[in-house]
Design a protein around this motif. Structure first.
Motif, PDB file in Angstrom:
ATOM      1  N   PHE A  66     -13.542 -22.725   8.085  1.00  0.00           N
ATOM      2  CA  PHE A  66     -13.546 -21.333   8.532  1.00  0.00           C
ATOM      3  C   PHE A  66     -13.702 -20.339   7.366  1.00  0.00           C
ATOM      4  CE2 PHE A  66     -11.321 -17.881  11.201  1.00  0.00           C
ATOM      5  CZ  PHE A  66     -12.489 -17.640  11.922  1.00  0.00           C
ATOM      6  N   PRO A  67     -14.770 -20.420   6.593  1.00  0.00           N
ATOM      7  CA  PRO A  67     -14.921 -19.569   5.402  1.00  0.00           C
ATOM      8  C   PRO A  67     -15.292 -18.136   5.756  1.00  0.00           C
ATOM      9  CG  PRO A  67     -16.890 -20.871   5.724  1.00  0.00           C
ATOM     10  CD  PRO A  67     -15.909 -21.334   6.763  1.00  0.00           C
ATOM     11  N   ASP A  68     -15.003 -17.215   4.832  1.00  0.00           N
ATOM     12  CA  ASP A  68     -15.419 -15.825   5.013  1.00  0.00           C
ATOM     13  C   ASP A  68     -16.933 -15.694   4.938  1.00  0.00           C
ATOM     14  OD1 ASP A  68     -12.764 -14.882   5.174  1.00  0.00           O
ATOM     15  OD2 ASP A  68     -12.605 -14.883   2.998  1.00  0.00           O
ATOM     16  N   ILE A  69     -17.554 -16.465   4.033  1.00  0.00           N
ATOM     17  CA  ILE A  69     -19.008 -16.462   3.852  1.00  0.00           C
ATOM     18  C   ILE A  69     -19.481 -17.906   3.897  1.00  0.00           C
ATOM     19  CG2 ILE A  69     -20.910 -15.910   2.287  1.00  0.00           C
ATOM     20  CD1 ILE A  69     -19.152 -13.685   1.121  1.00  0.00           C
ATOM     21  N   LEU A  70     -20.558 -18.166   4.638  1.00  0.00           N
ATOM     22  CA  LEU A  70     -21.053 -19.534   4.815  1.00  0.00           C
ATOM     23  C   LEU A  70     -22.559 -19.567   4.597  1.00  0.00           C
ATOM     24  CD1 LEU A  70     -20.801 -22.517   5.732  1.00  0.00           C
ATOM     25  CD2 LEU A  70     -21.055 -21.690   8.093  1.00  0.00           C
ATOM     26  N   GLY A  71     -22.990 -20.363   3.617  1.00  0.00           N
ATOM     27  CA  GLY A  71     -24.410 -20.640   3.432  1.00  0.00           C
ATOM     28  C   GLY A  71     -24.759 -21.954   4.095  1.00  0.00           C
ATOM     29  N   MET A 115     -38.171 -21.871   5.919  1.00  0.00           N
ATOM     30  CA  MET A 115     -37.242 -22.011   4.785  1.00  0.00           C
ATOM     31  C   MET A 115     -35.963 -22.701   5.224  1.00  0.00           C
ATOM     32  SD  MET A 115     -36.177 -17.987   4.289  1.00  0.00           S
ATOM     33  CE  MET A 115     -34.850 -18.255   3.117  1.00  0.00           C
ATOM     34  N   SER A 116     -35.525 -23.656   4.408  1.00  0.00           N
ATOM     35  CA  SER A 116     -34.356 -24.460   4.782  1.00  0.00           C
ATOM     36  C   SER A 116     -33.075 -23.641   4.760  1.00  0.00           C
ATOM     37  CB  SER A 116     -34.224 -25.654   3.832  1.00  0.00           C
ATOM     38  OG  SER A 116     -33.077 -26.403   4.142  1.00  0.00           O
ATOM     39  N   ALA A 117     -32.906 -22.810   3.733  1.00  0.00           N
ATOM     40  CA  ALA A 117     -31.702 -21.967   3.633  1.00  0.00           C
ATOM     41  C   ALA A 117     -31.859 -20.771   4.568  1.00  0.00           C
ATOM     42  CB  ALA A 117     -31.499 -21.519   2.196  1.00  0.00           C
ATOM     43  N   HIS A 118     -31.913 -21.046   5.849  1.00  0.00           N
ATOM     44  CA  HIS A 118     -32.372 -20.056   6.824  1.00  0.00           C
ATOM     45  C   HIS A 118     -31.264 -19.122   7.301  1.00  0.00           C
ATOM     46  CE1 HIS A 118     -35.818 -18.819   9.204  1.00  0.00           C
ATOM     47  NE2 HIS A 118     -35.011 -18.634  10.230  1.00  0.00           N
ATOM     48  N   LEU A 119     -30.034 -19.596   7.335  1.00  0.00           N
ATOM     49  CA  LEU A 119     -28.951 -18.802   7.905  1.00  0.00           C
ATOM     50  C   LEU A 119     -27.805 -18.638   6.920  1.00  0.00           C
ATOM     51  CD1 LEU A 119     -28.651 -20.267  11.528  1.00  0.00           C
ATOM     52  CD2 LEU A 119     -29.561 -18.036  10.902  1.00  0.00           C
ATOM     53  N   VAL A 120     -27.399 -17.396   6.691  1.00  0.00           N
ATOM     54  CA  VAL A 120     -26.175 -17.080   5.965  1.00  0.00           C
ATOM     55  C   VAL A 120     -25.266 -16.309   6.914  1.00  0.00           C
ATOM     56  CG1 VAL A 120     -25.150 -15.836   4.031  1.00  0.00           C
ATOM     57  CG2 VAL A 120     -27.325 -17.036   3.720  1.00  0.00           C
ATOM     58  N   PHE A 121     -24.008 -16.745   7.014  1.00  0.00           N
ATOM     59  CA  PHE A 121     -23.039 -16.123   7.908  1.00  0.00           C
ATOM     60  C   PHE A 121     -21.934 -15.435   7.099  1.00  0.00           C
ATOM     61  CE2 PHE A 121     -24.879 -19.605  10.350  1.00  0.00           C
ATOM     62  CZ  PHE A 121     -25.058 -19.051  11.607  1.00  0.00           C
ATOM     63  N   TRP A 122     -21.370 -14.377   7.666  1.00  0.00           N
ATOM     64  CA  TRP A 122     -20.189 -13.742   7.073  1.00  0.00           C
ATOM     65  C   TRP A 122     -19.311 -13.209   8.200  1.00  0.00           C
ATOM     66  CZ3 TRP A 122     -25.186 -12.053   6.634  1.00  0.00           C
ATOM     67  CH2 TRP A 122     -25.514 -10.860   7.311  1.00  0.00           C
ATOM     68  N   LYS A 123     -18.000 -13.170   7.967  1.00  0.00           N
ATOM     69  CA  LYS A 123     -17.078 -12.720   8.996  1.00  0.00           C
ATOM     70  C   LYS A 123     -17.271 -11.233   9.258  1.00  0.00           C
ATOM     71  CE  LYS A 123     -13.484 -16.240   8.562  1.00  0.00           C
ATOM     72  NZ  LYS A 123     -12.104 -16.551   8.133  1.00  0.00           N
ATOM     73  N   ARG A 124     -17.509 -10.936  10.500  1.00  0.00           N
ATOM     74  CA  ARG A 124     -17.844  -9.574  10.918  1.00  0.00           C
ATOM     75  C   ARG A 124     -16.706  -8.597  10.637  1.00  0.00           C
ATOM     76  NH1 ARG A 124     -18.324 -10.821  15.741  1.00  0.00           N
ATOM     77  NH2 ARG A 124     -20.513 -11.430  15.624  1.00  0.00           N
ATOM     78  N   GLU A 125     -15.480  -9.025  10.807  1.00  0.00           N
ATOM     79  CA  GLU A 125     -14.347  -8.112  10.628  1.00  0.00           C
ATOM     80  C   GLU A 125     -14.131  -7.727   9.166  1.00  0.00           C
ATOM     81  OE1 GLU A 125     -10.680 -11.346  10.316  1.00  0.00           O
ATOM     82  OE2 GLU A 125     -10.974 -10.202  12.170  1.00  0.00           O
ATOM     83  N   ARG A 126     -14.653  -8.518   8.236  1.00  0.00           N
ATOM     84  CA  ARG A 126     -14.409  -8.249   6.816  1.00  0.00           C
ATOM     85  C   ARG A 126     -15.589  -7.614   6.103  1.00  0.00           C
ATOM     86  NH1 ARG A 126     -11.900 -12.140   2.590  1.00  0.00           N
ATOM     87  NH2 ARG A 126     -11.911 -10.105   1.549  1.00  0.00           N
TER      88      ARG A 126
END
Length: 469
Positions: A156-161, A192-203
């Motif tokens: 459950f990371p704040d930022i996920l590559g 591109m393989s590194a297609h999605l980067v996620f980050w927690k919306r609340e932060r």
């Protein structure tokens, strides 16, 4: 001739004296004040560690904001470590420790004064195994466990590559599974393989983003899967602090030509990230499947990890000793991960090909590192099946400092490297380097020449093994 009888009294006295000397030789030494205490600051905590003192296992730690111990907080502990939590970011604290000596205490250790960091971020990287690799396990079977693992308490990371998420269905599934907690950025280049980067919306909120071509003018129109980094600049809503994030996935392969491509992409990424860091005065995070072990060289060509560390980027595995599952390989080589949960164990992190890097040295710290594994019941050698991927995710907690650039009227206080004057880059573990001519010290802006790893595995004929999966 008259024979003298032994003096029994003298013999007994000598015997007692010998026993007394022997007892004194092994008499326990008095407990002394702790020496060598270290205070490791994080954002809202300070980790205090010290060498064990002979004759005791009981200690008292005092800490205080600032340097005045008049109203200090004291904690008595058993062992040689204490994590002082609940502190303020960007605040100076002083700590000291003493040891129990019977019913009394030793003198206090030398006081250590440190300043906590500004921003704490948990960061993850996860190669999700492209949906097209059906022979390793159908994505329809793996996607549920993937989403569950990412949202679990141990990840459950704040930022996920992420990597290998270019498949449209796989991308949509990931977005849907994480939508409740995460915003995301999808790369503009569809393959591109590194297609999605996620980050927690609340932060966090997105400030800017782009696909970074790490190969520049080389090989136009080729290597579209691996040549682009997914770059996002994020702002923490509460503090306004910002961070630069790059997610990459260099090309896989064991041949020297592929290794040259990985070296090229790593150099291209380093150039872009360092330029952006200088322009913005912001720290950097890099996530990705690097397709190299930490010290991999092929025919004298450095791989992605060696190239990045030589440019000053810090492998978070090496930034902390608080590691979980650190010796496991992050890549699983079995034919079908949906049916076989076998895990490979290395030593001292040598089997890692998935990484999280931080930059720069003087503004970053890591408080923990984990290779995240959902173990099968009653075992610590196999993962639960179906496994989400043929890679294990990596998670670390990073801490960053923020401060305004120190500029004089002629702006000479910030050197071209973006590092403080007088700062020397940390030695890259395991590398043999050639210093500049004349024996000058390595300084910011001048990179060492990499000759090769000191302890790289070799084959029977002495050749370096490629160490690639």
């Amino acid at each position: 001739m008259k024979i003298r009888k032994p003096n029994l009294l003298l013999f007994a006295a000598l015997t007692l004296l010998c026993f007394s000397c022997s007892a004194n030789d092994h008499k326990a030494q008095p407990v002394t004040q702790p020496y060598g205490m270290k205070a490791l600051p994080y954002t809202t905590a300070v980790e205090v560690v010290w060498p064990a003192q002979e004759g005791t296992s009981r200690y008292e730690v005092q800490y205080t904001e600032g340097t005045d111990f008049t109203a200090a907080t004291a904690r008595e502990v058993t062992g040689e470590k204490l994590l002082v939590e609940g502190l303020k970011p960007d605040t100076e604290y002083s700590v000291r420790v003493r040891a129990a000596a019977g019913s009394d205490w030793t003198d206090w250790s030398v006081t250590k004064t440190v300043t906590t960091y500004s921003l704490e971020i948990s960061v993850g990287t996860f190669n999700l195994l492209g949906a097209t690799y059906t022979f390793k396990g159908s994505w329809d079977v793996r996607k549920g466990p993937a989403g569950k693992l990412i949202l679990s308490d141990q990840f459950f990371p704040d930022i996920l590559g992420t990597q290998e998420t270019a498949n449209e269905q796989q991308m949509n599934d990931m977005i849907a599974m994480l939508r409740e907690h995460y915003d995301y950025r999808a790369g503009e280049h569809e393959t591109m393989s590194a297609h999605l980067v996620f980050w927690k919306r609340e932060r966090f909120e997105l400030v800017e983003a782009e696909d970074v071509d790490m190969m520049g003018d080389n090989y136009p129109g080729k290597y579209l899967t691996s040549r682009y980094a997914n770059y996002v600049r994020l702002r923490e809503k509460a503090s306004g602090n910002e961070i630069l994030v790059y997610d990459i996935h260099p090309r896989a392969g064991n041949d020297v030509e592929t290794q040259k491509l990985r070296e090229m992409t790593a150099k291209g990424l380093a150039t872009a990230a360092l330029r952006k860091a200088r322009e913005t005065n912001l720290p950097v995070i890099i996530t990705g499947d690097m397709n190299n072990y930490p010290t991999t060289m092929i025919e004298g060509v450095a791989g992605t990890p060696l190239t990045l560390t030589s440019k000053g980027f810090l492998d978070t595995y090496a930034m902390t000793e608080n590691r979980i599952n650190g010796d496991f390989s992050t890549h699983c080589s079995q034919e079908n991960v949906a049916e076989d949960g076998s895990l490979t164990v290395g030593r001292n992190g040598t089997k890692r090909i998935d990484y999280i890097y931080a930059y720069p040295y003087e503004r970053a710290a890591a408080s923990d590192y984990a290779i995240v594994i959902d173990f099968a019941d009653d075992t610590h050698t196999s993962a639960r099946v179906p496994m989400p991927s043929d890679h294990l995710p990596v998670r670390t907690t990073l801490h960053f400092r923020y401060y305004p650039p120190k500029r004089s009227d002629n702006e000479k206080d910030i050197p071209p490297s973006g590092l403080p004057r007088g700062f020397r880059r940390p030695r890259v573990p395991g590398l043999v380097v050639r210093r500049p001519a004349g024996g000058a010290a390595l300084v910011p802006g001048r990179q060492p020449e990499i000759l090769g790893p000191r302890n790289a595995p070799t084959g029977a004929g002495g050749e370096m093994l490629p160490l690639l999966q």
